[in-house]
Scaffold this active site. Sequence first.
Site, PDB file in Angstrom:
ATOM      1  N   ASP A 213     -13.302  61.910  73.076  1.00 23.01           N
ATOM      2  CA  ASP A 213     -11.867  62.115  72.875  1.00 23.01           C
ATOM      3  C   ASP A 213     -11.308  62.808  74.122  1.00 23.01           C
ATOM      4  O   ASP A 213     -11.891  62.660  75.195  1.00 23.01           O
ATOM      5  CB  ASP A 213     -11.652  62.916  71.577  1.00 23.01           C
ATOM      6  CG  ASP A 213     -10.323  62.576  70.920  1.00 23.01           C
ATOM      7  OD1 ASP A 213      -9.293  62.649  71.625  1.00 23.01           O
ATOM      8  OD2 ASP A 213     -10.291  62.246  69.722  1.00 23.01           O
ATOM      9  N   HIS A 236     -10.608  60.590  76.754  1.00 22.21           N
ATOM     10  CA  HIS A 236      -9.209  60.199  76.646  1.00 22.21           C
ATOM     11  C   HIS A 236      -8.340  60.989  77.620  1.00 22.21           C
ATOM     12  O   HIS A 236      -7.156  61.145  77.406  1.00 22.21           O
ATOM     13  CB  HIS A 236      -8.718  60.359  75.206  1.00 22.21           C
ATOM     14  CG  HIS A 236      -9.421  59.456  74.222  1.00 22.21           C
ATOM     15  ND1 HIS A 236      -9.110  59.421  72.894  1.00 22.21           N
ATOM     16  CD2 HIS A 236     -10.409  58.554  74.400  1.00 22.21           C
ATOM     17  CE1 HIS A 236      -9.891  58.537  72.280  1.00 22.21           C
ATOM     18  NE2 HIS A 236     -10.695  58.002  73.175  1.00 22.21           N
TER      19      HIS A 236
END
Length: 388
Positions: A213, A236
């Site tokens: 993430d 991310h």
Amino acid sequence: MGFKADVSAIPLLLLLAFSIQAQSTVFDVTKYGANEDITEALSLAWKEACASTNPTKILIPKGTYLLGRVTLKGECKAPIELQVEGTLKAPIDPSSLGDSWVTFAYIDRLTLSGGGTFDGQGQVAWSMNNCGKNKNCMQLPISLRFNFITNGIVQGVTSLNSKNFHINVMGCKNLTFQHLTVTAPGDSRNTDGIHIGSSSEINIVDTNIGTGDDCVSIGFGSKQIKVTGVTCGPGHGISVGSLGKYPDEAPVSGIFVRNCTITGSDNGVRIKTWPALFGGIASDMHFEDIIMNNVRNPIIIDQTYCPWNQCNLQAPSRVRITNVSFKNIRGTSATPEAVHISCSSGIPCEIVELCDIDLAYNGTDGPAKSLCTNVKPILTGKLNPLGC
Ligand SMILES: *[C@@H]1O[C@H](CO)[C@@H](O)[C@H](O)[C@H]1NC(C)=O
Ligand SMILES: *[C@@H]1O[C@H](CO)[C@@H](O)[C@H](O)[C@H]1NC(C)=O
Ligand SMILES: *[C@@H]1O[C@H](CO)[C@@H](O)[C@H](O)[C@H]1NC(C)=O
Ligand SMILES: *[C@@H]1O[C@H](CO)[C@@H](O)[C@H](O)[C@H]1NC(C)=O
């Protein structure tokens, strides 16, 4: 005879005195009945060290240990260091941990060091994460929590395969993370590297993060945050937000991201806010000297952030974004939309500057482009793609 005994007694006394003095500053957990599982030994050592009026160090020597849920709590009477040289393994089954594995709380002048590893053993837990579909899903444990730490340093340790976030920072002031390694597979759910909220003067320096993430996420109430020399990917990217999900979120301001390299990730540098829902302010956010390698959305402001389509996309975000700069950002984009600035139609972004951007689309279907809505950016220097 008597004379001989006296002579031999001297080094023994010296040795004794020396070891007593040494024990008053270094607390070795293996001296607290630690076997394979050091949960209790660490808690006991912490209690004694924390009560000391001299600076103390707790040592977890080289070796592999099991560690259950622990809270290492202050306030301590003097600076305290936890030197982890070994590898600590979390229980595989998340149910005994609740929402956290290792928590540091209410400590002034904490140092965490030692080159060791916190292995969250998250592989089984990742498949249990159904939060995308179920709002009341099980909260998986965060590996390392820093709650209300002041004047602290976390350096040279590794967080591996956390079940949820690797590191969560809440209510802290003047806390520096440096030379960390944060690692989990690119497809492990919700394994944010370092999440910061309700904190000020937090530095993340010379750190390698590759995870499933956000590498770094900066939530509401964050002020004076510096991220420098971070390499990110997979992941991310480095994100501010998501903001505007809860009522009364404290503002975000003074975010400085500099000299970072982002590789193969979904996003590069990002600001994200939820549509509709709640108001908020995010200001003074500056991204500078950043290299992108094959990143899907290298520069992105997204005020319609709505994972899993849980929201009303018709109403605009109520979060005000102002004073943002992207300077000297170079490299390659994995999609044609290298610059995507999508602001709220209700409160357009103000003072957004793009300067010296050079992002090439790594593909054959046309050149890189910019896509902007509800913003009039200030354009300076060389721009590729051309500004909106
Ligand atoms: C921040 O914390 C570090 C580490 O304890 C300390 O050396 C430094 O003086 C602190 N800075 C401020 C402004 O208090
Ligand atoms: C930039 O970051 C790298 C680590 O990625 C570090 O080695 C280098 O010293 C940093 N340079 C500056 C000028 O801070
Ligand atoms: C933008 O942010 C920078 C850094 O915090 C600050 O120095 C500057 O005054 C801000 N500009 C405006 C117009 O608020
Ligand atoms: C371009 O994309 C390909 C395929 O995804 C990748 O292998 C290559 O490394 C990329 N090149 C650059 C310069 O990012």
